[in-house]
Write a protein that holds these residues in place. Structure first.
Motif, PDB file in Angstrom:
ATOM      1  N   GLU A 293       7.408  -3.149  -0.564  1.00  0.00           N
ATOM      2  CA  GLU A 293       8.116  -4.427  -0.610  1.00  0.00           C
ATOM      3  C   GLU A 293       7.513  -5.415   0.384  1.00  0.00           C
ATOM      4  O   GLU A 293       7.365  -6.598   0.098  1.00  0.00           O
ATOM      5  N   GLU A 294       7.133  -4.915   1.560  1.00  0.00           N
ATOM      6  CA  GLU A 294       6.467  -5.777   2.551  1.00  0.00           C
ATOM      7  C   GLU A 294       5.165  -6.321   1.986  1.00  0.00           C
ATOM      8  O   GLU A 294       4.828  -7.483   2.147  1.00  0.00           O
ATOM      9  N   CYS A 295       4.425  -5.447   1.320  1.00  0.00           N
ATOM     10  CA  CYS A 295       3.153  -5.840   0.725  1.00  0.00           C
ATOM     11  C   CYS A 295       3.391  -6.923  -0.323  1.00  0.00           C
ATOM     12  O   CYS A 295       2.720  -7.954  -0.338  1.00  0.00           O
ATOM     13  N   GLU A 296       4.368  -6.687  -1.157  1.00  0.00           N
ATOM     14  CA  GLU A 296       4.632  -7.634  -2.228  1.00  0.00           C
ATOM     15  C   GLU A 296       5.067  -8.995  -1.673  1.00  0.00           C
ATOM     16  O   GLU A 296       4.622 -10.040  -2.144  1.00  0.00           O
TER      17      GLU A 296
ATOM     18  N   ILE B  75      -4.253  -6.654   5.699  1.00  0.00           N
ATOM     19  CA  ILE B  75      -4.974  -5.415   6.011  1.00  0.00           C
ATOM     20  C   ILE B  75      -4.064  -4.443   6.769  1.00  0.00           C
ATOM     21  O   ILE B  75      -4.132  -3.236   6.585  1.00  0.00           O
ATOM     22  N   LYS B  76      -3.173  -5.005   7.595  1.00  0.00           N
ATOM     23  CA  LYS B  76      -2.247  -4.153   8.352  1.00  0.00           C
ATOM     24  C   LYS B  76      -1.327  -3.379   7.418  1.00  0.00           C
ATOM     25  O   LYS B  76      -0.873  -2.294   7.743  1.00  0.00           O
ATOM     26  N   ILE B  77      -1.016  -3.969   6.275  1.00  0.00           N
ATOM     27  CA  ILE B  77      -0.167  -3.285   5.304  1.00  0.00           C
ATOM     28  C   ILE B  77      -1.014  -2.369   4.417  1.00  0.00           C
ATOM     29  O   ILE B  77      -0.674  -1.203   4.224  1.00  0.00           O
TER      30      ILE B  77
ATOM     31  N   LYS C  66      -9.589  -1.497  -9.385  1.00  0.00           N
ATOM     32  CA  LYS C  66      -9.887  -2.933  -9.431  1.00  0.00           C
ATOM     33  C   LYS C  66      -8.705  -3.691  -8.855  1.00  0.00           C
ATOM     34  O   LYS C  66      -7.799  -4.060  -9.587  1.00  0.00           O
ATOM     35  N   PRO C  67      -8.687  -3.879  -7.550  1.00  0.00           N
ATOM     36  CA  PRO C  67      -7.559  -4.611  -6.961  1.00  0.00           C
ATOM     37  C   PRO C  67      -7.441  -5.999  -7.583  1.00  0.00           C
ATOM     38  O   PRO C  67      -8.439  -6.639  -7.883  1.00  0.00           O
ATOM     39  N   LYS C  68      -6.194  -6.401  -7.764  1.00  0.00           N
ATOM     40  CA  LYS C  68      -5.968  -7.709  -8.389  1.00  0.00           C
ATOM     41  C   LYS C  68      -6.258  -8.833  -7.412  1.00  0.00           C
ATOM     42  O   LYS C  68      -6.530  -9.941  -7.793  1.00  0.00           O
ATOM     43  N   ILE C  69      -6.132  -8.522  -6.124  1.00  0.00           N
ATOM     44  CA  ILE C  69      -6.389  -9.525  -5.109  1.00  0.00           C
ATOM     45  C   ILE C  69      -7.449  -8.964  -4.165  1.00  0.00           C
ATOM     46  O   ILE C  69      -7.356  -7.830  -3.737  1.00  0.00           O
ATOM     47  N   LYS C  70      -8.431  -9.770  -3.856  1.00  0.00           N
ATOM     48  CA  LYS C  70      -9.449  -9.332  -2.901  1.00  0.00           C
ATOM     49  C   LYS C  70      -8.896  -9.449  -1.492  1.00  0.00           C
ATOM     50  O   LYS C  70      -8.230 -10.413  -1.162  1.00  0.00           O
ATOM     51  N   GLU C  71      -9.190  -8.450  -0.675  1.00  0.00           N
ATOM     52  CA  GLU C  71      -8.780  -8.539   0.711  1.00  0.00           C
ATOM     53  C   GLU C  71      -9.626  -9.590   1.403  1.00  0.00           C
ATOM     54  O   GLU C  71     -10.814  -9.703   1.155  1.00  0.00           O
ATOM     55  N   PRO C  72      -8.983 -10.338   2.301  1.00  0.00           N
ATOM     56  CA  PRO C  72      -9.787 -11.323   3.033  1.00  0.00           C
ATOM     57  C   PRO C  72     -10.797 -10.628   3.938  1.00  0.00           C
ATOM     58  O   PRO C  72     -10.576  -9.503   4.387  1.00  0.00           O
TER      59      PRO C  72
END
Ligand code: ZN
Length: 62
Positions: free
Chosen positions: A29-32, A43-45, A55-61
């Protein structure tokens, strides 16, 4: 909406936005919340993720 799934025989809670899976619903839930607010992952989450989509839907910064 966090989705409950299973990965390698263990329940995981998937962030509906980025698709990462977590052992605890609270973490998912925190991630969402973070994904929704910032349109990217924390990244902490995600370091707590037990399931990482191919295939992550969002690229990590960077
Ligand atoms: Zn997420």
């Amino acid at each position: 909406m966090v989705t409950e799934s299973a990965h390698e025989g263990k329940p995981v809670f998937l962030c509906d936005i980025c698709g990462f899976g977590y052992e605890e619903r609270k973490t998912a839930e925190e991630c969402e919340d973070y994904c929704r607010t910032y349109n990217s992952c924390s990244i902490k989450i995600t370091e707590k993720a037990v399931y990482i989509p191919e295939k992550p839907k969002i690229k990590e910064p960077e």
